[in-house]
Design a protein around this motif. Sequence first.
Motif, short mmCIF file in Angstrom:
data_model
loop_
_atom_site.label_atom_id
_atom_site.label_comp_id
_atom_site.label_asym_id
_atom_site.label_seq_id
_atom_site.Cartn_x
_atom_site.Cartn_y
_atom_site.Cartn_z
N LYS A 52 3.77 -6.83 1.37
CA LYS A 52 3.61 -5.57 2.22
C LYS A 52 3.60 -4.39 1.78
CE LYS A 52 6.31 -3.83 6.29
NZ LYS A 52 6.98 -2.95 5.71
N ALA A 53 4.16 -4.36 0.54
CA ALA A 53 3.96 -2.61 -0.27
C ALA A 53 2.66 -2.57 -0.90
CB ALA A 53 5.11 -2.98 -1.41
N TRP A 54 2.36 -3.83 -0.87
CA TRP A 54 0.69 -3.59 -1.34
C TRP A 54 -0.48 -4.10 0.15
CZ3 TRP A 54 -4.04 -6.37 0.47
CH2 TRP A 54 -4.88 -5.77 -0.42
N GLU A 55 0.25 -4.19 0.94
CA GLU A 55 -0.77 -3.55 1.93
C GLU A 55 -0.83 -2.36 2.70
OE1 GLU A 55 1.12 -6.52 4.70
OE2 GLU A 55 -0.60 -7.90 4.21
N GLU A 56 0.52 -1.95 2.05
CA GLU A 56 0.66 -0.32 2.32
C GLU A 56 0.39 0.16 1.45
OE1 GLU A 56 5.10 0.44 2.49
OE2 GLU A 56 5.00 -0.80 4.41
N SER A 57 0.06 0.12 0.59
CA SER A 57 -0.82 0.67 -0.55
C SER A 57 -2.51 0.89 -0.41
CB SER A 57 0.13 0.11 -2.33
OG SER A 57 -0.81 1.33 -3.08
N ALA A 60 -3.36 3.17 2.56
CA ALA A 60 -2.59 5.21 1.48
C ALA A 60 -3.92 4.92 -0.03
CB ALA A 60 -2.04 4.67 0.16
N ASP A 61 -4.78 3.98 -0.14
CA ASP A 61 -5.36 3.62 -1.33
C ASP A 61 -7.34 4.39 -0.37
OD1 ASP A 61 -3.90 3.41 -3.43
OD2 ASP A 61 -4.91 1.56 -3.63
N MET A 62 -7.18 3.52 0.75
CA MET A 62 -8.57 3.98 1.99
C MET A 62 -8.32 5.08 2.36
SD MET A 62 -10.03 1.01 1.47
CE MET A 62 -11.08 1.44 2.95
N GLU A 63 -6.88 5.77 2.88
CA GLU A 63 -7.00 7.39 3.13
C GLU A 63 -7.37 7.83 1.97
OE1 GLU A 63 -6.58 8.44 6.21
OE2 GLU A 63 -7.17 6.02 6.57
N MET A 64 -6.88 8.05 1.28
CA MET A 64 -7.10 8.53 0.44
C MET A 64 -8.60 8.51 -0.71
SD MET A 64 -6.10 8.90 -4.43
CE MET A 64 -6.62 7.08 -4.48
N LYS A 65 -9.40 7.68 -0.57
CA LYS A 65 -10.92 7.54 -0.61
C LYS A 65 -11.55 8.35 0.36
CE LYS A 65 -14.76 5.32 -2.78
NZ LYS A 65 -15.09 5.60 -3.98
N GLU A 87 -12.65 -1.78 -0.14
CA GLU A 87 -11.42 -2.68 0.70
C GLU A 87 -11.79 -4.42 -0.24
OE1 GLU A 87 -8.82 -4.24 3.92
OE2 GLU A 87 -10.60 -2.74 4.28
N SER A 88 -13.07 -4.47 -0.72
CA SER A 88 -13.49 -5.80 -0.84
C SER A 88 -13.12 -5.63 -1.94
CB SER A 88 -14.06 -6.24 -0.91
OG SER A 88 -14.78 -6.03 0.61
N ARG A 89 -13.17 -5.14 -3.13
CA ARG A 89 -12.84 -4.69 -4.80
C ARG A 89 -11.19 -4.97 -4.59
NH1 ARG A 89 -17.01 -1.03 -4.54
NH2 ARG A 89 -15.70 1.26 -5.15
N LEU A 90 -10.38 -3.74 -3.78
CA LEU A 90 -9.50 -3.96 -3.19
C LEU A 90 -8.16 -5.21 -3.39
CD1 LEU A 90 -8.91 -0.04 -2.54
CD2 LEU A 90 -8.22 -1.07 -5.08
N VAL A 91 -8.93 -5.76 -2.08
CA VAL A 91 -8.34 -6.91 -1.38
C VAL A 91 -8.31 -8.61 -3.23
CG1 VAL A 91 -9.17 -9.15 -0.63
CG2 VAL A 91 -8.51 -6.81 0.53
N LEU A 92 -9.88 -8.52 -3.64
CA LEU A 92 -10.47 -8.78 -4.76
C LEU A 92 -9.54 -9.08 -5.71
CD1 LEU A 92 -13.89 -9.64 -4.27
CD2 LEU A 92 -12.18 -11.19 -3.45
N ALA A 93 -8.94 -8.02 -6.26
CA ALA A 93 -8.49 -7.49 -7.43
C ALA A 93 -6.56 -8.46 -6.73
CB ALA A 93 -8.14 -5.62 -7.45
N ARG A 94 -5.92 -8.17 -5.66
CA ARG A 94 -5.30 -8.71 -5.61
C ARG A 94 -5.23 -9.69 -6.00
NH1 ARG A 94 0.44 -7.85 -5.33
NH2 ARG A 94 1.45 -9.11 -4.04
N VAL A 95 -6.13 -10.56 -5.18
CA VAL A 95 -6.28 -11.91 -6.10
C VAL A 95 -5.95 -12.27 -7.15
CG1 VAL A 95 -8.06 -13.41 -4.59
CG2 VAL A 95 -8.00 -12.68 -3.72
N GLU A 96 -6.84 -11.41 -7.88
CA GLU A 96 -7.20 -11.48 -9.54
C GLU A 96 -5.63 -11.66 -9.77
OE1 GLU A 96 -8.96 -13.50 -10.69
OE2 GLU A 96 -10.34 -13.45 -9.21
N PHE A 97 -4.63 -10.47 -9.43
CA PHE A 97 -3.02 -10.53 -9.77
C PHE A 97 -2.82 -11.97 -9.32
CE2 PHE A 97 0.81 -9.20 -8.36
CZ PHE A 97 1.51 -9.10 -9.61
N LEU A 98 -2.34 -12.45 -8.60
CA LEU A 98 -1.47 -12.77 -7.29
C LEU A 98 -1.80 -14.56 -7.98
CD1 LEU A 98 -1.58 -12.27 -3.60
CD2 LEU A 98 0.27 -12.15 -5.55
#
Length: 130
Positions: A52-57, A60-65, A87-98
């Motif tokens: 949930k925190a990642w989704e909020e981040s 926020a990152d999309m709005e910052m960009k 957004e794809s890059r951010l999502v795939l980074a989360r996938v790699e983290f998990l």
Amino acid sequence: MENAQTQLEINQCAGINLLAAKRKLVNVLEKIRHAYKSASPEFLTKLDVSQKAWEESLEADMEMKYPLEDKRLQYGSVYPMCASGFESRLVLARVEFLKEWLKGHQDGDICSGSIIHSYSIQRDCSNIGK
């Protein structure tokens, strides 16, 4: 994307790529929940809190960009392509983290925290997706 000829087609392809990245994220989360279902309930609760925190981040990152209100007007017809790509890059980074929770830890890894042993994951996840 190789066959896309118009900006609309390129934007659509970028959107399809984003959906594929999001499906990977959902798949990884499902596999983690399955592999860790017998782990402590605290871990699964913390996974949900983290997601949930990642989704909020992510929002926020999309709005910052792309901070301007009328994004199509301000960033042009390429905005959907650019935003989907970012957004794809951010999502795939989360996938790699998990994925660390799906790889598991090896014997002697004293800093593994909530990550269970790789043997347990291989045994628990052997039938997923078959």
